[in-house]
Design a protein around this motif. Structure first.
Motif, short mmCIF file in Angstrom:
data_model
loop_
_atom_site.label_atom_id
_atom_site.label_comp_id
_atom_site.label_asym_id
_atom_site.label_seq_id
_atom_site.Cartn_x
_atom_site.Cartn_y
_atom_site.Cartn_z
N THR A 129 -2.49 -10.67 -0.10
CA THR A 129 -3.12 -10.66 -1.42
C THR A 129 -3.43 -12.10 -1.81
O THR A 129 -2.91 -13.04 -1.21
CB THR A 129 -2.21 -9.99 -2.47
OG1 THR A 129 -0.92 -10.63 -2.46
CG2 THR A 129 -2.04 -8.51 -2.18
N GLU A 158 -2.00 -0.80 4.71
CA GLU A 158 -3.29 -0.12 4.79
C GLU A 158 -3.92 -0.33 6.17
O GLU A 158 -3.81 -1.41 6.77
CB GLU A 158 -4.25 -0.66 3.72
CG GLU A 158 -3.91 -0.25 2.31
CD GLU A 158 -4.22 1.21 2.02
OE1 GLU A 158 -4.72 1.91 2.92
OE2 GLU A 158 -3.93 1.65 0.88
N ARG A 182 -9.42 -1.60 4.98
CA ARG A 182 -9.67 -2.95 4.45
C ARG A 182 -11.10 -3.39 4.73
O ARG A 182 -11.76 -3.99 3.88
CB ARG A 182 -8.69 -3.94 5.06
CG ARG A 182 -7.24 -3.68 4.71
CD ARG A 182 -6.37 -4.77 5.31
NE ARG A 182 -5.01 -4.31 5.55
CZ ARG A 182 -4.21 -4.73 6.50
NH1 ARG A 182 -4.65 -5.65 7.36
NH2 ARG A 182 -2.99 -4.28 6.63
N TYR A 232 -10.90 -2.78 -4.38
CA TYR A 232 -9.61 -3.32 -3.96
C TYR A 232 -8.54 -2.93 -4.97
O TYR A 232 -8.80 -2.89 -6.18
CB TYR A 232 -9.69 -4.84 -3.85
CG TYR A 232 -10.34 -5.33 -2.57
CD1 TYR A 232 -9.57 -5.83 -1.52
CD2 TYR A 232 -11.72 -5.27 -2.40
CE1 TYR A 232 -10.16 -6.27 -0.34
CE2 TYR A 232 -12.32 -5.70 -1.23
CZ TYR A 232 -11.55 -6.20 -0.20
OH TYR A 232 -12.13 -6.61 0.96
N PRO A 233 -7.33 -2.63 -4.51
CA PRO A 233 -6.25 -2.25 -5.43
C PRO A 233 -5.96 -3.33 -6.46
O PRO A 233 -6.16 -4.53 -6.20
CB PRO A 233 -5.05 -2.06 -4.49
CG PRO A 233 -5.64 -1.81 -3.14
CD PRO A 233 -6.91 -2.59 -3.09
N ALA A 248 1.21 -5.33 -5.23
CA ALA A 248 0.05 -4.90 -4.46
C ALA A 248 0.26 -5.16 -2.96
O ALA A 248 -0.10 -4.33 -2.12
CB ALA A 248 -1.20 -5.62 -4.95
N CYS A 299 -4.76 -7.21 -5.88
CA CYS A 299 -5.11 -7.72 -4.55
C CYS A 299 -5.79 -9.08 -4.64
O CYS A 299 -5.50 -9.97 -3.85
CB CYS A 299 -6.05 -6.73 -3.86
SG CYS A 299 -5.40 -6.11 -2.33
N TRP A 314 -0.54 -2.89 0.21
CA TRP A 314 -1.77 -3.34 0.89
C TRP A 314 -1.51 -3.70 2.35
O TRP A 314 -2.34 -3.44 3.23
CB TRP A 314 -2.34 -4.52 0.12
CG TRP A 314 -3.60 -5.12 0.67
CD1 TRP A 314 -3.74 -6.36 1.20
CD2 TRP A 314 -4.89 -4.51 0.75
NE1 TRP A 314 -5.05 -6.58 1.60
CE2 TRP A 314 -5.77 -5.46 1.32
CE3 TRP A 314 -5.40 -3.27 0.38
CZ2 TRP A 314 -7.12 -5.20 1.55
CZ3 TRP A 314 -6.74 -3.00 0.59
CH2 TRP A 314 -7.59 -3.96 1.17
N LYS A 315 -0.35 -4.27 2.64
CA LYS A 315 -0.07 -4.71 4.01
C LYS A 315 0.00 -3.54 5.00
O LYS A 315 -0.14 -3.73 6.21
CB LYS A 315 1.22 -5.52 4.06
CG LYS A 315 2.49 -4.73 3.75
CD LYS A 315 3.72 -5.64 3.83
CE LYS A 315 5.00 -4.89 3.50
NZ LYS A 315 6.18 -5.78 3.63
#
Length: 451
Positions: free
Chosen positions: A149, A41, A46, A174-175, A34, A178, A38-39
């Motif tokens: 995460t 995005e 967020r 949230y994915p 994730a 995460c 996510w980093k």
């Protein structure tokens, strides 16, 4: 196996199986996968998800408040306030995260140079039971918004809260991976800390737990933030406006039935107002309503576990053996511990030297203002100090004499999303909340450009 019980009724709430080794491996890998997406995005994405967390907290306030009260005995009105504070923290980072995480341009002899704040990876959060939603949200809101995460290891007796928090972030969109909760014992936590996919650890807990986790993290060169115990002093000078502030002073000790690291543990009162303070303080303590924490009129609930009652009882007994006097309270019934006042408390007694985690106020007599500051600072802890006086200029001048993480004048020590929060000495290190909190687990990267 984890068993949760209602501390007021002693009835079983639920049993949970610990995660297996394979399940923990899956949790770690999900978090790692994730993070890789996510980093990248956009911050606006967020913060939009964090806004959804805020909305769900409001929508589920009753459900979450009742869960907290059921699992750890917090008076229901205080549980409601805790959820409302979580909303405040989320809203604060929704509004300010982009500004906090923006590249910081710095003029050098380069054509362009700046500092970027990059997320570092999976952060393990080891959290306590006394504020089971707030402690987690104040970590998770900034840490996830920074692009990291999170894996939560919550206190066993608030496992229901831990799983509710995991579901909260999932429902907010949230994915997967995460934010996850892990149900694990101490030995397993050591393995998680050692895992290369975990890049940082934050702990809120006792000094003993902090020393243990910090040592493990240091062994593996993992960054840590430690918010540990405290025996905060509440200094009362001779000109204190007791009519105006006595409710604040009492709440500083008795909120959450005294189970707060930032509570006033030692009341350092100058001789000139000592007798008056004790009279007014005792009257207010006597008026507090004890009872079933689920009822809205209850102000004093129960301690969260039987062992906490035993520890508190032993600390009081030893303090009395060394010369302290119980002038009110000190009765117990199951997990209920009556609000208690100890006078003639001095250095060398547990009531002065240690953290008393329950509704016990230790009164310390000071000769004068100078003596009160010296007594307040005489502690291995350093979370926060409060001073009640009308002499604001002198109080401000004294701030530098208190080596704590916070100094509050005419107010109880408390956390505020807008201000950095944390301690010194045996109360830990690092800061949560404010800009400091969102940058705590970022790589402060220097970028230097020559064209």
């Amino acid at each position: 196996m984890i068993t949760t019980k209602n501390p007021f009724t002693a009835q079983l709430i639920r049993e949970y199986k610990l995660h297996t080794e394979a399940e923990i491996e899956q949790i770690l890998e999900k978090s790692n996968v994730a993070f890789k997406l996510w980093k990248y995005e956009q911050i606006v994405h967020r913060t939009n998800l964090l806004q959804k967390v805020s909305e769900l907290l409001i929508e589920r306030k009753k459900e979450y408040s009742e869960l907290m009260t059921q699992e750890m005995g917090k008076p229901i009105t205080q549980s409601i306030s805790e959820i409302e504070k979580c909303v405040w923290a989320c809203d604060f980072y929704v509004k300010n995260a982009a500004q906090f995480l923006a590249d910081e341009l710095i003029e050098t002899d380069a054509d362009e140079s700046f500092v970027s704040y990059d997320p570092v990876g999976t952060i393990l959060a080891i959290m306590p039971w006394n504020f089971p939603f707030w402690q987690v949200i104040r970590f998770a809101a900034p840490t996830l918004t920074a692009g990291n995460t999170a894996i939560l290891k919550h206190a066993a007796n608030t496992t229901g809260c831990a799983l509710a928090l995991e579901q909260l972030f999932r429902d907010a969109g949230y994915p997967e991976g995460c934010f996850q909760t892990v149900l694990a014992d101490h030995d397993t936590i050591e393995d998680i800390i050692a895992d290369s996919r975990v890049q940082g650890i934050t702990l809120t807990g006792s000094e003993k737990a902090g020393r243990s986790i910090a040592a493990l993290a240091g062994k593996h060169l993992k960054k840590t933030v430690m918010e540990l115990g405290g025996n905060n002093a509440c200094i009362v000078w001779e000109d204190a406006d007791l009519d105006k502030y006595i409710d604040t002073i009492v709440n500083a000790r008795m909120q959450n039935t005294g189970q707060s690291c930032i509570a006033a543990k030692r009341f350092v009162v100058v001789d000139e107002i000592y007798a008056k303070f004790n009279t007014v303080f005792k009257e207010k303590i006597q008026s507090l309503r004890s009872g079933n924490p689920i009822k809205p009129e209850t102000e004093i609930g129960v301690l969260a576990r039987p062992d906490l009652v035993d520890t508190l009882e032993n600390q009081i007994r030893e303090s009395v053996d060394k010369g302290a006097n119980v002038t009110y309270g000190n009765q117990k019934d199951g997990n209920f511990f009556e609000p208690t006042i100890l006078e003639n408390v001095r250095k060398g007694m547990p009531a002065f030297d240690e953290e008393l985690f329950g509704p016990v106020a230790a009164i310390v007599r000071a000769k004068n203002r100078e003596d009160s500051i010296a007594l307040a600072a005489d502690s291995k802890f350093g979370l926060g100090t409060m001073l009640f006086t009308q002499d604001i200029d002198e109080a401000i001048r004294m701030a530098g004499s208190i080596p704590d993480g916070g100094f509050f004048i005419n107010e109880m020590v408390k956390s505020d999303p807008r201000l950095p929060f944390g301690g010194t000495r045996a109360s830990g290190y690092g800061r949560e909340l404010s800009k400091e909190g969102i940058l705590a687990f970022t790589n402060k990267k220097t970028v230097y450009i020559k064209k």
